[in-house]
Structure formats: structure tokens, C-alpha cells
Design an enzyme around this catalytic site. Sequence first.
Site, PDB file in Angstrom:
ATOM      1  CB  SER A  54      38.831 -15.087  17.733  1.00 55.16           C
ATOM      2  OG  SER A  54      40.082 -14.443  17.836  1.00 55.16           O
ATOM      3  CE  LYS A  85      39.678 -11.116  19.262  1.00 57.82           C
ATOM      4  NZ  LYS A  85      40.698 -11.869  18.492  1.00 57.82           N
ATOM      5  CB  SER A 134      42.017 -14.609  15.363  1.00 60.24           C
ATOM      6  OG  SER A 134      41.807 -15.902  15.861  1.00 60.24           O
TER       7      SER A 134
END
Length: 489
Positions: free
Chosen positions: A151, A76, A175
Site C-alpha cells: 500500500s 504516507k 506494503s
Amino acid sequence: MSAIHELGALDLWRLLHARELSAVEVAEHFLDRMERLDDANAIVHIGRELALARARAADDADDRTGIIHGLPFADKDLTRRAGQPATLGSRWQADAVADTTDPVAQVLDRAGGVVLGRTASPELGFAGYTRSALHGATTLPGHPGLHAGGSSGGAAAAVAQGLLPFAPGSDGGGSIRIPAATCGLVGLKPTRGRIPAHGGVGQVGGLTTAGAIGRSVIDVALLTDALIGRVNGVTPHELTLRSPERDDGSLLAAAVRGEGRFRIAVLRGTPWDATHDIRIAPEATAAVDATIAALTAFGHEVGEVTMPDASGYLGVSGYAEAFTSLWRGGAATVPIPRVERHLLEPLARWIIDSSDELTAGGLATAQLWATEFERRVLAAFAPWDAVLTPATALTPRPLDWYPVDDGEADFDAQVRHTPHTSFVNMVGLPAIALPVHRTGPTADGDGLPMGVQLIGRPGEESTLLAIGRQLERRIPWTERVVRRMRPSR
């Protein structure tokens, strides 16, 4: 044989272990797909040279005992890896290159994984959808006018497009679960402390933990075992201040078995009800109802539990104030000079600017409120093996739905979309998102994914995976994702 990207992560691992596929062959296949087929803007950096070097090393290794030996993944964009871009989804860090590697990336490397690149994140990971001025919006695969969630939206959109077999993410308020449910995938947020390298212990508020996104419960369990860092069945905890409340052994084994009969409660209410206009869409209710029907058919006991009291005490007005104070406390640790804050987008700037007003006493009081709330939630949930909620209260959101020019209004919109996820982070419980339902046909003929969330007892991810595996046998969500990939071969 199915195309490489159609295979589940465990099936790929078996072929790699048997040397029927090479790690280089697998890496090249996924790298080529990333370069040609990322219609959702899921990948923000492709590191082909590093990936192929790691893949060659995996093929040459005599020791193939790593849990994800030879399997590709992507970091990520919030995870630092030495020599790789470290933009944090922000113009503020647009040209940054990491000089160190975060522990969670080190753990996946030790587990034998082959890193291919980086997945999109909103700026500093502060949003429940994935859009940044630096990288643009990450969209729901097949639906370019809808957000993919966030996210960890890049991670989810990459898996949903067949660009990765699974992907690590991080979850500080939903997220992992939000984008997983939005993209028709499985997403697991483990118990606080369960992931030694990134489990929330030692953070302000203790909200954020690493976790896994995949097409199937089995693939998510496999990656979670790798994140935990098991070596020969033993979990080292040198990177944490305490061990998890309970360690059930291999999560993959629990997911493969998928056994047991459990007591499951449907949660009524959310902790935001007193401060926000929370409305549960019919599609979210339908997802819960479909899950209840399946659970009942399996012989599980299904009941109800009411959201514990989230009102004011200890000088805190209630859940909304406590959560935002803890969130701002975490934002206060972002090392951005005040003179560079103009580079931030409105949401991140609002959060960080408001953290300036947070006093030590205010943060301590919010933490005390959260500790008391945790006790109330644990007591209410104690009779149940799992608690069921919608994963999102609304269907996947249009690209123009969030008021991105107003940080506070943007935050409020996110609460209305996902009111059931953040309290799980505050309490530190494990939770899994399962894509059990789809809406009716849309303009392109493909209904939208709608998921549910199952919340478990501390340290009992195995129960969530067992229930998820049972539902997966009945509801063919993995096949749906694979079918969507086929036209893009």
C-alpha cells in the site's frame, strides 16, 4: 555536480551539513518536480507553505545533528499531521483535516526532516496495490498500464521518479516490500517493536510497522535510523511497550560497511499453498537464481529451508484463517459508523463488514495460532542468518488485473501476487526487498523490475542491510533508477 534529485539521501545530507546546499534550495527543487513530473500519480497533496517554513527553520538552526536534518520526505496518506489532509485514501474521509500529528511524523520532524506533502495509499491501506476511488491509480513509473504495488505505492513511485530522495511507508502484510520491489527500489520492514513510534506493539495482531523506501541500501538505513529515533546514539523507547529484541547500533554504519559472510537459506513453499493456487512466475524464479549466484560468488553459504507447518490446530483451520482474522481484527478498530460504510470501496467494505462476525474468542484463538506459528518459523529459520524468497510471485500487475468490484476475489488475487510477505508480519521478523533483476525488454524498451526478499532474525536488520549492500555493489539498481530520471529534468 549531479542534479539534486539524482543525489542519494546521504550525499544530500553531506552537502546540507557542509552548507553547500540549503534546505530551502533542496525543498524547492523537489516541490517543483512534484508539481511538474508526477506522471505516476504518486503525490496526493503538496504542502509547499509548510515545507518551505520547515526548510527555512532547518537552514536557520544552530543544531544540525538531526539524522535527516534538512532532507525532504513525504507522509504516507495514512499518517496524520495536524492541519494537513487526512483522507486515508477514502471517500469516507475525503474532506478530513487532521487535528493531531501521529508519533511517527513527530519522530521524523525531530530528526530534522522537511515534510513536502503526502504520498498515495489505497483506501485505509488495505490493498497490496495503490488505487482508490478518491485519488485514482498510482502506476509504475514509465509503465502507465501497470500498478506500482502497495500500500506504500505512492511512496515508492515518488522515489522512483526522483520526487523524493527516500520515503517512509508502513507495512502490515508487505506494503513496503511489494511497491519497493515493483518500482526497482529497496524497502525495509523492521522487526516488530523496532520503530518505537509505529512498530506493531499494541496493535491488534501486531502486524503493521513503519519502515523505509529508497533507491539504495544506504539511504534506507539512514531513514530507518531516523524512524527509530536515535538521539546522540541512544534510542528512546518512550512510545512503545517494550524495546526490540536486539539493537545493533547505527544501521547506517552497517549498511556503509556492508561486511560479513553469512548462511542464507532459500525458502521452499508459502503459507498460502493449502488454500490458494500459488504459482511462481519464471521472472520471480530468475530473480532468486540471480541472487543465489551473486551470494555464492561472495562466499556466502546458501542452502534451503521448507516453510514450517501452517496447517490447522487450536481450532483454526490454518494460516489463511489466522491471518485474515488478525487483519479483520485490525479493521474492526476503524471508527466508521455503520451508516457510512456505503462510502467504502468493495475491498474495504468486505473486510470491515466481515470483522463484525469476528468474536473475541475467535480473535484470541487466531492470536494463539499465530504465536505457535511464530515459534515454528523461528525454530526453522534459526540456523540461518537470512532466508531468501521472491518479493512478488508475479511480475507487476496490469491496472485491470485486480477484481476491484469483489472484495473477497480482490484479496485472493493479492495473495497470488504476493504470497511470501504477510507471514513475516505475523511472525514479526525484519525483511528487506532488493531489486536484483529485470525482465526482458518490454514494449517501451525497458524491462520490468523484479525483486527478492531477505528475511532476518529478530532485531538483526543490520545483517539484511550488509547483505543488501554487497548485492548492491554487484547489481547496479541505483544507477538504473537515476538513468530513468534524467530525461525528465
